[in-house]
Design an enzyme around this catalytic site. Structure first.
Site, mmCIF file in Angstrom:
data_model
loop_
_atom_site.group_PDB
_atom_site.id
_atom_site.type_symbol
_atom_site.label_atom_id
_atom_site.label_comp_id
_atom_site.label_asym_id
_atom_site.label_seq_id
_atom_site.Cartn_x
_atom_site.Cartn_y
_atom_site.Cartn_z
ATOM 1 N N ARG A 46 0.893 -1.217 0.335
ATOM 2 C CA ARG A 46 -0.384 -0.215 0.060
ATOM 3 C C ARG A 46 0.855 0.681 0.186
ATOM 4 O O ARG A 46 2.366 1.098 0.441
ATOM 5 C CB ARG A 46 -1.020 0.036 0.793
ATOM 6 N N LYS A 76 -3.615 -2.963 15.456
ATOM 7 C CA LYS A 76 -3.615 -1.547 14.910
ATOM 8 C C LYS A 76 -1.851 -1.424 15.586
ATOM 9 O O LYS A 76 -1.495 -0.061 14.167
ATOM 10 C CB LYS A 76 -4.154 0.000 15.484
ATOM 11 N N HIS A 131 -3.734 2.715 -5.853
ATOM 12 C CA HIS A 131 -3.865 1.361 -4.953
ATOM 13 C C HIS A 131 -3.847 0.320 -5.938
ATOM 14 O O HIS A 131 -4.003 -1.508 -5.131
ATOM 15 C CB HIS A 131 -5.429 0.933 -4.146
ATOM 16 N N ARG A 134 -1.087 -2.020 -6.246
ATOM 17 C CA ARG A 134 -1.180 -3.492 -5.132
ATOM 18 C C ARG A 134 -1.549 -4.441 -6.381
ATOM 19 O O ARG A 134 -1.368 -5.527 -6.047
ATOM 20 C CB ARG A 134 -1.725 -2.750 -3.935
ATOM 21 N N HIS A 157 -2.010 -10.320 3.265
ATOM 22 C CA HIS A 157 -3.317 -10.751 3.705
ATOM 23 C C HIS A 157 -3.763 -11.530 5.156
ATOM 24 O O HIS A 157 -2.775 -12.755 4.591
ATOM 25 C CB HIS A 157 -4.085 -10.985 2.373
ATOM 26 N N TYR A 166 -7.731 -12.226 -5.802
ATOM 27 C CA TYR A 166 -6.406 -12.007 -6.937
ATOM 28 C C TYR A 166 -6.403 -12.658 -8.200
ATOM 29 O O TYR A 166 -5.809 -12.940 -9.208
ATOM 30 C CB TYR A 166 -5.140 -11.472 -6.607
#
Length: 177
Positions: A46, A76, A131, A134, A157, A166
């Site tokens: 990203r 986070k 993006h 990516r 992921h 994908y």
């Protein structure tokens, strides 16, 4: 949390080439956009991850880098992940000039999110976001024969179901002859 709309826009090789030429032709452009574009595709990172990468987190011997606080559905902070710099990604990092900034790409997120769409507009490239690079990177990894486990290590992921979109596996591609 709102579910983000799944996009499947992939840039064509020609679009990527035109974008890189567009940025390379700008003499006053301090941001290495051609390298950032290639790096985003090679690493499937990203934009926020790319511009936070630091020289101290680069392992030259292993050609890996640590992404600090990688996006995660629940954690986070402290979600650091070591990822391989595949393809030309390592060479791209190595050719970046070292500055007073600890970051490899000392760019602000806002800058990329301003100049990338502007370039697309000038070039008449429809509906392409940074993006999407990516997505292109993840798709290319599958096309190169990497497994879901390997691709998830690169892309970060956690949910393999997220990666399934994908793969775009076609029945005819399974023949080994």
């Amino acid at each position: 949390s709102t579910k983000s709309k799944e996009r499947d826009r992939r840039p064509t090789r020609d679009e990527l080439k035109r974008l890189k030429e567009h940025f390379a032709a700008k003499r006053r452009q301090k941001i290495p956009m051609p390298d950032l574009i290639d790096f985003a595709v090679a690493t499937a990172m990203r934009v926020g991850e790319i511009i936070r990468l630091r020289w101290v987190d680069l392992n030259e011997a292993d050609r890996t880098i640590i992404i600090k606080d990688r996006k995660h559905p629940t954690e986070k902070k402290g979600n650091d992940q070591e990822v391989p710099l595949l393809g030309e990604a390592f060479a791209i990092v190595k050719r970046q000039p070292k500055t007073d900034d600890e970051r490899i790409f000392p760019v602000t997120d806002g800058t990329i999110s301003t100049i990338f769409p502007r370039a697309c507009k000038e070039l008449g490239i429809q509906d392409l976001t940074f993006h999407d690079l990516r997505h292109e990177g993840v798709s290319r990894l599958f096309e190169q024969g990497y497994t879901i486990e390997q691709v998830s290590l690169v892309s970060g992921h956690r949910d393999w179901k997220m990666l399934a979109r994908y793969t775009q596996i076609r029945a005819k591609d399974l023949h080994r002859d």
